[in-house]
Design a protein around this motif. Structure first.
Motif, PDB file in Angstrom:
ATOM      1  N   PHE A  39      29.613 -19.143 -47.044  1.00 53.17           N
ATOM      2  CA  PHE A  39      28.557 -19.047 -46.045  1.00 53.17           C
ATOM      3  C   PHE A  39      27.151 -19.272 -46.577  1.00 53.17           C
ATOM      4  N   SER A  40      26.949 -19.237 -47.886  1.00 50.95           N
ATOM      5  CA  SER A  40      25.588 -19.289 -48.413  1.00 50.95           C
ATOM      6  C   SER A  40      24.891 -20.611 -48.087  1.00 50.95           C
ATOM      7  N   ASN A  41      25.575 -21.724 -48.211  1.00 51.14           N
ATOM      8  CA  ASN A  41      24.945 -23.007 -47.881  1.00 51.14           C
ATOM      9  C   ASN A  41      24.610 -23.094 -46.401  1.00 51.14           C
ATOM     10  N   TYR A  42      25.481 -22.570 -45.553  1.00 49.37           N
ATOM     11  CA  TYR A  42      25.214 -22.549 -44.110  1.00 49.37           C
ATOM     12  C   TYR A  42      23.971 -21.705 -43.814  1.00 49.37           C
ATOM     13  N   ILE A  43      23.881 -20.548 -44.450  1.00 49.94           N
ATOM     14  CA  ILE A  43      22.729 -19.671 -44.243  1.00 49.94           C
ATOM     15  C   ILE A  43      21.447 -20.370 -44.691  1.00 49.94           C
ATOM     16  N   ARG A  44      21.475 -20.966 -45.877  1.00 51.67           N
ATOM     17  CA  ARG A  44      20.289 -21.671 -46.381  1.00 51.67           C
ATOM     18  C   ARG A  44      19.864 -22.798 -45.426  1.00 51.67           C
ATOM     19  N   ALA A  45      20.829 -23.503 -44.882  1.00 54.35           N
ATOM     20  CA  ALA A  45      20.531 -24.652 -44.019  1.00 54.35           C
ATOM     21  C   ALA A  45      20.110 -24.253 -42.613  1.00 54.35           C
ATOM     22  N   ASN A  46      20.554 -23.095 -42.119  1.00 54.83           N
ATOM     23  CA  ASN A  46      20.376 -22.791 -40.695  1.00 54.83           C
ATOM     24  C   ASN A  46      19.619 -21.513 -40.365  1.00 54.83           C
ATOM     25  N   ALA A  47      19.347 -20.659 -41.318  1.00 53.91           N
ATOM     26  CA  ALA A  47      18.732 -19.363 -41.007  1.00 53.91           C
ATOM     27  C   ALA A  47      17.411 -19.509 -40.270  1.00 53.91           C
ATOM     28  N   LYS A  48      16.540 -20.360 -40.760  1.00 50.55           N
ATOM     29  CA  LYS A  48      15.226 -20.494 -40.112  1.00 50.55           C
ATOM     30  C   LYS A  48      15.344 -21.087 -38.718  1.00 50.55           C
ATOM     31  N   GLY A  89      14.319 -17.979 -37.106  1.00 50.79           N
ATOM     32  CA  GLY A  89      12.884 -18.236 -37.159  1.00 50.79           C
ATOM     33  C   GLY A  89      12.404 -18.175 -38.602  1.00 50.79           C
ATOM     34  N   SER A  90      11.140 -18.481 -38.781  1.00 53.77           N
ATOM     35  CA  SER A  90      10.616 -18.526 -40.143  1.00 53.77           C
ATOM     36  C   SER A  90       9.775 -17.312 -40.505  1.00 53.77           C
TER      37      SER A  90
END
Length: 91
Positions: A24-33, A37-38
């Motif tokens: 999940f880490s790559n997904y989180i990095r790519a989609n969290a913002k 939001g930022s």
């Protein structure tokens, strides 16, 4: 000593958490913002284990305060050691 993990085996459960982080880490990095939001000031990670996913979120939101909560004292100590090794004062 009371077993802290739901599946009853702390070694296997830690392996599960590490696998989840890899998945999940790559997904989180790519989609969290995009999803959250930022402008994130605080992150609360309930059942954080050793903080694997919380630390990924700190990469995305480096100025956010991260608070992890877990009933496994060993996992919390490992998370604290990891945060200290990364010099993360607000974790």
């Amino acid at each position: 000593m009371e077993e802290s993990y739901v599946l009853g085996n702390s070694v296997l459960d830690r392996q599960r958490l590490e696998t989840q982080t890899r998945l999940f880490s790559n997904y989180i990095r790519a989609n969290a913002k995009r999803l959250v939001g930022s402008d994130v000031a605080s992150i609360l990670d309930l059942g954080c284990g050793e903080g694997q996913l919380g630390f990924v979120l700190r990469e995305v939101y480096p100025h956010a305060r991260l608070l992890g909560v877990d009933k496994d004292a060993t996992a919390i100590e490992r998370a604290r050691e990891h945060a200290a090794s990364l010099h993360l004062a607000n974790t």
